[in-house]
Design a protein around this motif. Structure first.
Motif, PDB file in Angstrom:
ATOM      1  N   ASN A 265       0.973  -1.149   0.074  1.00 51.54           N
ATOM      2  CA  ASN A 265       0.217  -0.035  -0.437  1.00 51.54           C
ATOM      3  C   ASN A 265       0.946   0.755   0.048  1.00 51.54           C
ATOM      4  O   ASN A 265       1.389   1.480   0.471  1.00 51.54           O
ATOM      5  N   ASP A 266       1.326   1.499  -1.290  1.00 48.10           N
ATOM      6  CA  ASP A 266       2.155   2.403  -1.180  1.00 48.10           C
ATOM      7  C   ASP A 266       2.479   3.517  -2.481  1.00 48.10           C
ATOM      8  O   ASP A 266       2.831   3.269  -3.933  1.00 48.10           O
ATOM      9  N   PRO A 267       1.057   4.143  -2.765  1.00 47.21           N
ATOM     10  CA  PRO A 267       0.610   5.124  -3.931  1.00 47.21           C
ATOM     11  C   PRO A 267       1.683   6.361  -3.825  1.00 47.21           C
ATOM     12  O   PRO A 267       2.408   6.515  -3.120  1.00 47.21           O
ATOM     13  N   PRO A 268       1.534   6.931  -4.630  1.00 45.88           N
ATOM     14  CA  PRO A 268       0.981   6.750  -5.806  1.00 45.88           C
ATOM     15  C   PRO A 268       0.777   5.828  -6.508  1.00 45.88           C
ATOM     16  O   PRO A 268       1.679   5.047  -6.873  1.00 45.88           O
ATOM     17  N   CYS A 269      -0.307   5.441  -7.324  1.00 47.14           N
ATOM     18  CA  CYS A 269      -0.254   4.476  -8.756  1.00 47.14           C
ATOM     19  C   CYS A 269       0.853   4.778  -9.804  1.00 47.14           C
ATOM     20  O   CYS A 269       1.068   5.313 -10.132  1.00 47.14           O
ATOM     21  N   ASP A 270       1.945   3.511 -10.269  1.00 50.96           N
ATOM     22  CA  ASP A 270       3.017   3.944 -11.040  1.00 50.96           C
ATOM     23  C   ASP A 270       2.696   3.482 -11.725  1.00 50.96           C
ATOM     24  O   ASP A 270       2.654   3.710 -12.784  1.00 50.96           O
ATOM     25  N   ASN A 271       0.945   3.100 -12.205  1.00 47.93           N
ATOM     26  CA  ASN A 271       0.442   3.295 -13.671  1.00 47.93           C
ATOM     27  C   ASN A 271      -0.209   3.907 -13.928  1.00 47.93           C
ATOM     28  O   ASN A 271      -0.203   5.279 -15.041  1.00 47.93           O
ATOM     29  N   CYS A 272      -1.120   4.715 -13.351  1.00 47.01           N
ATOM     30  CA  CYS A 272      -1.680   6.010 -13.469  1.00 47.01           C
ATOM     31  C   CYS A 272      -1.857   7.498 -13.085  1.00 47.01           C
ATOM     32  O   CYS A 272      -1.926   8.506 -13.156  1.00 47.01           O
ATOM     33  N   GLY A 273      -1.160   6.943 -11.667  1.00 41.72           N
ATOM     34  CA  GLY A 273      -0.355   8.204 -10.619  1.00 41.72           C
ATOM     35  C   GLY A 273      -1.554   9.044  -9.879  1.00 41.72           C
ATOM     36  O   GLY A 273      -1.675   9.336  -8.543  1.00 41.72           O
ATOM     37  N   HIS A 274      -2.947   7.499  -9.454  1.00 36.95           N
ATOM     38  CA  HIS A 274      -3.878   8.015  -8.225  1.00 36.95           C
ATOM     39  C   HIS A 274      -3.189   7.641  -7.087  1.00 36.95           C
ATOM     40  O   HIS A 274      -2.333   6.987  -6.838  1.00 36.95           O
ATOM     41  N   GLY A 275      -3.485   8.408  -6.237  1.00 39.28           N
ATOM     42  CA  GLY A 275      -3.522   8.334  -4.707  1.00 39.28           C
ATOM     43  C   GLY A 275      -3.582   7.851  -3.997  1.00 39.28           C
ATOM     44  O   GLY A 275      -3.643   7.837  -2.582  1.00 39.28           O
ATOM     45  N   SER A 276      -4.690   6.762  -4.415  1.00 40.64           N
ATOM     46  CA  SER A 276      -5.822   5.931  -3.150  1.00 40.64           C
ATOM     47  C   SER A 276      -5.141   3.952  -3.945  1.00 40.64           C
ATOM     48  O   SER A 276      -5.900   3.918  -4.481  1.00 40.64           O
ATOM     49  N   PHE A 277      -5.052   3.305  -2.959  1.00 39.43           N
ATOM     50  CA  PHE A 277      -4.830   2.074  -2.961  1.00 39.43           C
ATOM     51  C   PHE A 277      -6.298   1.616  -1.811  1.00 39.43           C
ATOM     52  O   PHE A 277      -6.675   2.081  -1.702  1.00 39.43           O
ATOM     53  N   GLU A 278      -6.803   0.068  -2.671  1.00 39.31           N
ATOM     54  CA  GLU A 278      -7.700  -0.595  -1.600  1.00 39.31           C
ATOM     55  C   GLU A 278      -7.257  -1.772  -1.983  1.00 39.31           C
ATOM     56  O   GLU A 278      -6.332  -2.306  -2.987  1.00 39.31           O
ATOM     57  N   LYS A 279      -7.508  -2.926  -1.124  1.00 45.50           N
ATOM     58  CA  LYS A 279      -7.523  -4.208  -0.488  1.00 45.50           C
ATOM     59  C   LYS A 279      -7.719  -5.442  -1.524  1.00 45.50           C
ATOM     60  O   LYS A 279      -9.390  -4.993  -2.337  1.00 45.50           O
ATOM     61  N   ALA A 280      -7.286  -6.424  -2.555  1.00 48.70           N
ATOM     62  CA  ALA A 280      -7.565  -6.769  -3.395  1.00 48.70           C
ATOM     63  C   ALA A 280      -9.075  -7.614  -3.288  1.00 48.70           C
ATOM     64  O   ALA A 280      -8.529  -8.106  -2.199  1.00 48.70           O
ATOM     65  N   VAL A 281      -9.544  -7.511  -3.606  1.00 46.42           N
ATOM     66  CA  VAL A 281     -10.566  -8.347  -3.473  1.00 46.42           C
ATOM     67  C   VAL A 281     -10.604  -9.635  -4.892  1.00 46.42           C
ATOM     68  O   VAL A 281     -10.979 -10.849  -4.459  1.00 46.42           O
TER      69      VAL A 281
END
Length: 278
Positions: free
Chosen positions: A15-31
């Protein structure tokens, strides 16, 4: 448990934002578990205007400047424009549009020429008629006599002699006149040492009304006429003398329907005559 970006859903180990794909700054747990074998290329963002792939949702598009990127999963499709660096919208740039217009214009002119609606100029190359050369002396007038009128009188006198011999009357033809002028003036220039002798076969490159023209070329020296050109009473008198000179040599009249003629007077008063019969 893996983490994924809330925006583009790319999986991350931490859980280390930002996303290296889109740059979004929030992660969530994968379901759900992402099957990397099924989706080996991960996710990409595709420009909806030109189709270029991007690793992040960071418009504008690097190729066309479009702002609409769409998320897609799977390996990026190969885009041939990526290799040459040309945008699809480049074809609409003014320099390309101008090129298309020029090509369309040339094709239109060519098609109209083939259809016979317009005529393209000949450039005098191997397939076109040779140029009428400059020649010393005069091809216009001598001593107040118009050589153009001498040519008219020559054709009239020639037709009278032909009719007397049972030959047909010849009509004057402008293209044949040009062919006769080329051969006659090139002969004058060659005799004066100011050019090469004319090519007899070159007259067939003119748009003559026949495939096998008859070429008659001769000269009349001042001694034969008995007087300088300027002392002839009129154009008809000179033309009659020139036709007499041809007939007196025992020359026959050629069959045909049209004729072109050129009369040129050299500096030494020698008269050069050429006519072409078709």
């Amino acid at each position: 448990m893996e983490w994924r970006c809330e925006w583009c859903e790319k999986p991350h180990e931490e859980n280390d934002p930002p996303c290296d794909n889109c740059g979004h700054g929030s992660f969530e747990k994968a379901v759900r578990q992402v099957n990397h074998e099924v989706v080996p290329g991960g996710t990409v963002w595709i420009c909806q205007d030109c189709g270029r792939s991007h690793q992040r949702n960071s418009p504008p598009c690097k190729r066309c400047g479009g702002a609409d990127l769409e998320l897609r999963e799977g390996p990026p499709e190969t885009d041939p424009l990526d290799e040459i660096g040309t945008r699809w919208l480049d074809v609409l740039e003014p320099k390309y549009v101008a090129g298309y217009a020029v090509v369309a214009l040339l094709l239109g002119v060519l098609l109209l020429s083939v259809a016979g609606l317009i005529s393209l100029p000949t450039l005098g190359g191997p397939d076109g008629p040779p140029q009428v050369p400059e020649a010393p002396g005069s091809g216009d007038s001598v001593g107040g006599l118009s050589l153009a009128e001498v040519e008219d009188a020559y054709v009239a006198e020639l037709n009278e002699r032909r009719q007397a011999e049972g030959a047909g009357v010849l009509d004057r033809n402008a293209t044949s006149d040009e062919a006769a002028a080329y051969y006659n003036k090139a002969t004058v220039a060659a005799v004066a040492g100011e050019g090469e002798r004319p090519d007899r076969e070159a007259i067939t490159r003119f748009a003559l009304p026949c495939d096998r023209p008859t070429l008659v070329s001769y000269r009349v020296a001042p001694e034969r006429t008995g007087q300088p050109v300027s002392e002839f009473q009129n154009e008809t008198a000179l033309a009659t003398t020139l036709v007499d000179s041809y007939v007196e040599r025992g020359n026959a009249f050629s069959d045909g329907d049209t004729v072109g003629v050129d009369v040129h007077v050299a500096p030494d008063d020698t008269i050069f005559v050429t006519y072409v019969v078709c």
